[in-house]
Write a protein that holds these residues in place. Sequence first.
Motif, short mmCIF file in Angstrom:
data_model
loop_
_atom_site.label_atom_id
_atom_site.label_comp_id
_atom_site.label_asym_id
_atom_site.label_seq_id
_atom_site.Cartn_x
_atom_site.Cartn_y
_atom_site.Cartn_z
N GLY A 35 0.80 -1.22 0.00
CA GLY A 35 0.00 0.00 0.00
C GLY A 35 0.83 1.26 0.00
O GLY A 35 0.50 2.21 0.71
N VAL A 36 1.89 1.30 -0.80
CA VAL A 36 2.75 2.47 -0.82
C VAL A 36 3.15 2.82 -2.26
O VAL A 36 3.38 1.95 -3.08
CB VAL A 36 4.01 2.26 0.06
CG1 VAL A 36 4.87 1.14 -0.46
CG2 VAL A 36 4.80 3.53 0.23
N SER A 37 3.19 4.12 -2.52
CA SER A 37 3.74 4.65 -3.76
C SER A 37 4.91 5.53 -3.36
O SER A 37 4.80 6.36 -2.46
CB SER A 37 2.71 5.49 -4.51
OG SER A 37 1.64 4.69 -4.95
N ILE A 38 6.06 5.35 -4.03
CA ILE A 38 7.28 6.07 -3.68
C ILE A 38 7.74 6.90 -4.87
O ILE A 38 7.96 6.37 -5.96
CB ILE A 38 8.39 5.09 -3.24
CG1 ILE A 38 7.90 4.26 -2.04
CG2 ILE A 38 9.67 5.84 -2.90
CD1 ILE A 38 8.82 3.11 -1.69
N PHE A 39 7.89 8.18 -4.62
CA PHE A 39 8.35 9.13 -5.63
C PHE A 39 9.71 9.65 -5.20
O PHE A 39 9.87 10.08 -4.05
CB PHE A 39 7.36 10.29 -5.76
CG PHE A 39 5.97 9.86 -6.13
CD1 PHE A 39 5.57 9.81 -7.44
CD2 PHE A 39 5.07 9.50 -5.13
CE1 PHE A 39 4.29 9.41 -7.78
CE2 PHE A 39 3.79 9.09 -5.46
CZ PHE A 39 3.40 9.05 -6.78
N THR A 40 10.69 9.64 -6.10
CA THR A 40 12.02 10.13 -5.74
C THR A 40 12.55 11.06 -6.83
O THR A 40 12.18 10.95 -7.99
CB THR A 40 13.03 8.97 -5.54
OG1 THR A 40 13.03 8.15 -6.72
CG2 THR A 40 12.66 8.12 -4.34
N GLY A 41 13.42 11.96 -6.39
CA GLY A 41 14.08 12.88 -7.31
C GLY A 41 13.27 14.13 -7.58
O GLY A 41 12.34 14.10 -8.37
N ASN A 42 13.59 15.22 -6.90
CA ASN A 42 12.96 16.52 -7.13
C ASN A 42 11.43 16.41 -7.14
O ASN A 42 10.77 16.82 -8.09
CB ASN A 42 13.48 17.13 -8.43
CG ASN A 42 13.18 18.60 -8.52
OD1 ASN A 42 13.01 19.29 -7.53
ND2 ASN A 42 13.09 19.11 -9.75
N VAL A 43 10.87 15.86 -6.08
CA VAL A 43 9.44 15.60 -6.01
C VAL A 43 8.68 16.90 -5.71
O VAL A 43 9.04 17.64 -4.81
CB VAL A 43 9.11 14.55 -4.92
CG1 VAL A 43 7.63 14.22 -4.95
CG2 VAL A 43 9.95 13.30 -5.12
N LYS A 44 7.65 17.13 -6.49
CA LYS A 44 6.79 18.30 -6.31
C LYS A 44 5.34 17.81 -6.26
O LYS A 44 4.85 17.22 -7.22
CB LYS A 44 6.97 19.29 -7.45
CG LYS A 44 8.38 19.87 -7.51
CD LYS A 44 8.51 20.90 -8.60
CE LYS A 44 9.91 21.44 -8.73
NZ LYS A 44 10.59 21.76 -7.54
N VAL A 45 4.68 18.06 -5.12
CA VAL A 45 3.30 17.66 -4.92
C VAL A 45 2.45 18.92 -4.86
O VAL A 45 2.79 19.86 -4.16
CB VAL A 45 3.14 16.86 -3.60
CG1 VAL A 45 1.69 16.42 -3.40
CG2 VAL A 45 4.08 15.67 -3.55
N ARG A 46 1.34 18.94 -5.62
CA ARG A 46 0.44 20.08 -5.62
C ARG A 46 -1.01 19.61 -5.57
O ARG A 46 -1.39 18.66 -6.26
CB ARG A 46 0.64 20.92 -6.88
CG ARG A 46 1.93 21.70 -6.88
CD ARG A 46 2.20 22.40 -8.19
NE ARG A 46 2.27 21.54 -9.36
CZ ARG A 46 3.26 20.69 -9.64
NH1 ARG A 46 4.27 20.55 -8.81
NH2 ARG A 46 3.26 19.96 -10.73
N MET A 47 -1.80 20.28 -4.73
CA MET A 47 -3.24 20.07 -4.71
C MET A 47 -3.87 21.40 -4.32
O MET A 47 -3.61 21.93 -3.24
CB MET A 47 -3.65 18.99 -3.72
CG MET A 47 -5.12 18.63 -3.84
SD MET A 47 -5.53 17.08 -3.07
CE MET A 47 -6.11 17.68 -1.49
N ASN A 48 -4.65 21.96 -5.24
CA ASN A 48 -5.19 23.31 -5.07
C ASN A 48 -4.03 24.27 -4.84
O ASN A 48 -3.09 24.29 -5.61
CB ASN A 48 -6.22 23.34 -3.94
CG ASN A 48 -7.41 22.45 -4.24
OD1 ASN A 48 -7.82 22.33 -5.38
ND2 ASN A 48 -7.94 21.81 -3.21
N GLN A 49 -4.04 25.03 -3.74
CA GLN A 49 -2.96 25.98 -3.47
C GLN A 49 -1.85 25.37 -2.62
O GLN A 49 -0.84 26.00 -2.40
CB GLN A 49 -3.52 27.21 -2.74
CG GLN A 49 -4.46 28.04 -3.60
CD GLN A 49 -5.00 29.22 -2.83
OE1 GLN A 49 -5.43 29.09 -1.69
NE2 GLN A 49 -4.97 30.38 -3.45
#
Length: 161
Positions: A35-49
């Motif tokens: 149950g995991v998703s892994i993002f690596t390398g200059n990760v940018k997360v955006r939701m609304n503002q």
Amino acid sequence: MRFLTTTLLFSTLLFAQNDILEIDSIDFQADDKKGVSIFTGNVKVRMNQDKLNAKKVEVYFETDKNTNNKTPLRYEAIGNADFEIVTADKHYIGQGDKIIYNPKKEEYNIIGNGFVHEKKDDRKVYGDNIFINQLTGEAKVKGTENKPVKFIINVERGEKK
């Protein structure tokens, strides 16, 4: 890879408000059994503002057995993590070595070299461990012997003559 990452995330993470969550990274891995998703390398997360940036972001989720929809339980941002959160009455920016966010409880835990600035009231807090619950308004900050908690607030003292 960016398109694949965004597409996979949209298909696995569903939010009650149907907000769009966008994550950009250099690499993406998923383990449905864990149950995991892994993002690596200059990760940018955006939701609304709201924004979250880090070297690595792990998204832990649970699967509804009836609908097979996936709901995020916890986000962990690791390595040069920083964020910006905008609510109806508050605007926070901050950073830390590691940031853990629990969306169901609306709790943030900033671990290591933590800093949070509430821009509207211009309050700043520094600490080794900063805990904030947006639902209850509870906040706890811990420091160390060498790096004590530091709280900065502008205090008005009546009118100057």
